[in-house]
Motif scaffolding. Structure first.
Motif, mmCIF file in Angstrom:
data_model
loop_
_atom_site.group_PDB
_atom_site.id
_atom_site.type_symbol
_atom_site.label_atom_id
_atom_site.label_comp_id
_atom_site.label_asym_id
_atom_site.label_seq_id
_atom_site.Cartn_x
_atom_site.Cartn_y
_atom_site.Cartn_z
ATOM 1 N N GLU A 71 0.845 -1.193 0.000
ATOM 2 C CA GLU A 71 0.000 0.000 0.000
ATOM 3 C C GLU A 71 0.879 1.241 0.000
ATOM 4 O O GLU A 71 1.527 1.554 1.000
ATOM 5 C CB GLU A 71 -0.924 -0.004 1.223
ATOM 6 C CG GLU A 71 -1.919 -1.139 1.214
ATOM 7 C CD GLU A 71 -2.868 -1.087 2.401
ATOM 8 O OE1 GLU A 71 -2.879 -0.052 3.097
ATOM 9 O OE2 GLU A 71 -3.571 -2.082 2.630
ATOM 10 N N SER A 74 -0.014 7.233 -4.391
ATOM 11 C CA SER A 74 0.160 7.236 -5.843
ATOM 12 C C SER A 74 1.391 8.021 -6.277
ATOM 13 O O SER A 74 1.934 7.782 -7.359
ATOM 14 C CB SER A 74 -1.091 7.805 -6.522
ATOM 15 O OG SER A 74 -1.330 9.130 -6.069
ATOM 16 N N ASP A 75 1.849 8.944 -5.438
ATOM 17 C CA ASP A 75 2.997 9.782 -5.798
ATOM 18 C C ASP A 75 4.290 9.335 -5.112
ATOM 19 O O ASP A 75 5.195 10.135 -4.925
ATOM 20 C CB ASP A 75 2.716 11.252 -5.458
ATOM 21 C CG ASP A 75 2.603 11.487 -3.949
ATOM 22 O OD1 ASP A 75 2.374 10.507 -3.199
ATOM 23 O OD2 ASP A 75 2.759 12.652 -3.527
ATOM 24 N N TYR A 76 4.392 8.038 -4.751
ATOM 25 C CA TYR A 76 5.567 7.615 -3.980
ATOM 26 C C TYR A 76 6.871 7.808 -4.754
ATOM 27 O O TYR A 76 7.908 8.132 -4.162
ATOM 28 C CB TYR A 76 5.419 6.168 -3.495
ATOM 29 C CG TYR A 76 5.652 5.099 -4.552
ATOM 30 C CD1 TYR A 76 6.899 4.504 -4.709
ATOM 31 C CD2 TYR A 76 4.622 4.686 -5.390
ATOM 32 C CE1 TYR A 76 7.107 3.521 -5.659
ATOM 33 C CE2 TYR A 76 4.821 3.711 -6.339
ATOM 34 C CZ TYR A 76 6.065 3.124 -6.478
ATOM 35 O OH TYR A 76 6.280 2.161 -7.437
ATOM 36 N N GLN A 109 2.760 -6.849 -7.388
ATOM 37 C CA GLN A 109 2.934 -5.511 -6.821
ATOM 38 C C GLN A 109 4.392 -5.265 -6.444
ATOM 39 O O GLN A 109 4.945 -4.185 -6.701
ATOM 40 C CB GLN A 109 2.036 -5.342 -5.593
ATOM 41 C CG GLN A 109 2.196 -4.014 -4.857
ATOM 42 C CD GLN A 109 1.660 -2.819 -5.620
ATOM 43 O OE1 GLN A 109 1.140 -2.975 -6.722
ATOM 44 N NE2 GLN A 109 1.799 -1.632 -5.053
#
Length: 268
Positions: A71, A74-76, A109
Motif C-alpha cells: 500500500e 500514488s505519488d511515492y 505488486q
C-alpha cells in the motif's frame, strides 16, 4: 585505523530506541568511518535522513522495501525523487523482491514497485541497494534490463549468480551470514568475488556475526565478518577493511579519502 564502512544498516529501527544516540556517537571511536542507513518505507526514509543530518559519518538511502510495497501513495516515486535531493541521500534502497513471505505483498505488486524504483534510480544516476530473497531470476531480469549502478545486499546467491551480478558492474554486499556454520554458498562467494566489487555490511540490528549471533548487531561487528572473509581470502583484516571502505565510497559516489597505510593488524 578508521576503515570500517558499513554499507547497509537500519539505525532507525526500534531496536535502537533506548540508546541510539549513545551508540551512534561511540561508533567512530571504534573504527567506523561510514554507515549508510537503508530505508524500508517512506517513514524510515525521513528517519534515515534525520540520522544523516545528526551524524557526519552517516548517509541515507531512500526507498521502499518489497515487504512494504503493498500500500503506497500514488505519488511515492515523486516523493522518493524529492527525498533523494537531500545532500546526504546516496542511494535508492532498500528495494527489490522478497518471495519468502508471500503474504506481505503480492509478487506482481512487488515487481512493479521494484522496477519503478530501479527506473527512478537510473533517471537520477543514483546507485540502488537491492534486496533479493528467494527471487534470484526475477531480480536479475530487471537488473539486466536497466543495468543500474549499485549493490546486491546480503548476497544469498551462488558463485555463478555473483559472476553475473559483478559482470553487470554491481557490487556484492556480504555481512554476518558468511560467518554462520551453514554458510557454504556465502563462503564460496566470499572467496571468489572480485575484491574490487566487494563491500561489507551489517544489516543492523539483524544478522550479527558469529560469535555474537543472536545479539543486536551494530557496525562495529563488521570486524568479525571482515576477520572471517580475510581468512577465507588469505589476506590481512586491515587490508580487507581498507579496500572495502574505498569500494563503499565508489559505490555511493562519495569522495575517496586517503586512508592511512596498514601498520598494525586488527582483531575482532
Amino acid at each position: 585505523m578508521d576503515t570500517i564502512f558499513d554499507t547497509h544498516a537500519h539505525y532507525d529501527d526500534e531496536a535502537f530506541d533506548e540508546d541510539r544516540t549513545r551508540l551512534l556517537s561511540a561508533l567512530p571511536h571504534n573504527g567506523v568511518c561510514g554507515v549508510v542507513n537503508a530505508a524500508s518505507d517512506l517513514h524510515s526514509c525521513h528517519a534515515g535522513l534525520a540520522l544523516a543530518d545528526a551524524f557526519d559519518y552517516i548517509y541515507a538511502a531512500v526507498g521502499i522495501h518489497p515487504q512494504a510495497a503493498a500500500e503506497l501513495p500514488s505519488d511515492y516515486i515523486e516523493q522518493l525523487a524529492k527525498l533523494y535531493a537531500h545532500p546526504k541521500a546516496v542511494a535508492i534502497g532498500e528495494i527489490g523482491l522478497d518471495y519468502h513471505y508471500d503474504d506481505a505483498c503480492p509478487r506482481p505488486q512487488q515487481q512493479a514497485v521494484y522496477e519503478a524504483q530501479v527506473a527512478l534510480a537510473c533517471a537520477l544516476n543514483a546507485p540502488v541497494i537491492i534486496h533479493d530473497r528467494e527471487a534470484h531470476e526475477d531480480t536479475l531480469s530487471v537488473l539486466r534490463r536497466y543495468r543500474p549502478q549499485g549493490v546486491v545486499h546480503c548476497f544469498s546467491g551462488s558463485v555463478e549468480m555473483m559472476r553475473e551480478v559483478t559482470k553487470l558492474g554491481l557490487f556484492i554486499g556480504l555481512g554476518g551470514a558468511v560467518t554462520f556454520k551453514n554458510a557454504r554458498k556465502a563462503v564460496e562467494v566470499a572467496a571468489a568475488v572480485p575484491l574490487s566489487q566487494l563491500v561489507l555490511e551489517t544489516d543492523a540490528p539483524y544478522m550479527a556475526p558469529v560469535p555474537l549471533r543472536g545479539k543486536r548487531c551494530h557496525s562495529g561487528m563488521i570486524l568479525n565478518t571482515a576477520s572471517c572473509i580475510a581468512q577465507i581470502r588469505g589476506m590481512s583484516v586491515g587490508e580487507l577493511l581498507h579496500i572495502t571502505a574505498e569500494n563503499a565510497r565508489k559505490l555511493y559516489q562519495l569522495p575517496l579519502e586517503a586512508f592511512p597505510d596498514e601498520k598494525t593488524p586488527l582483531s575482532p
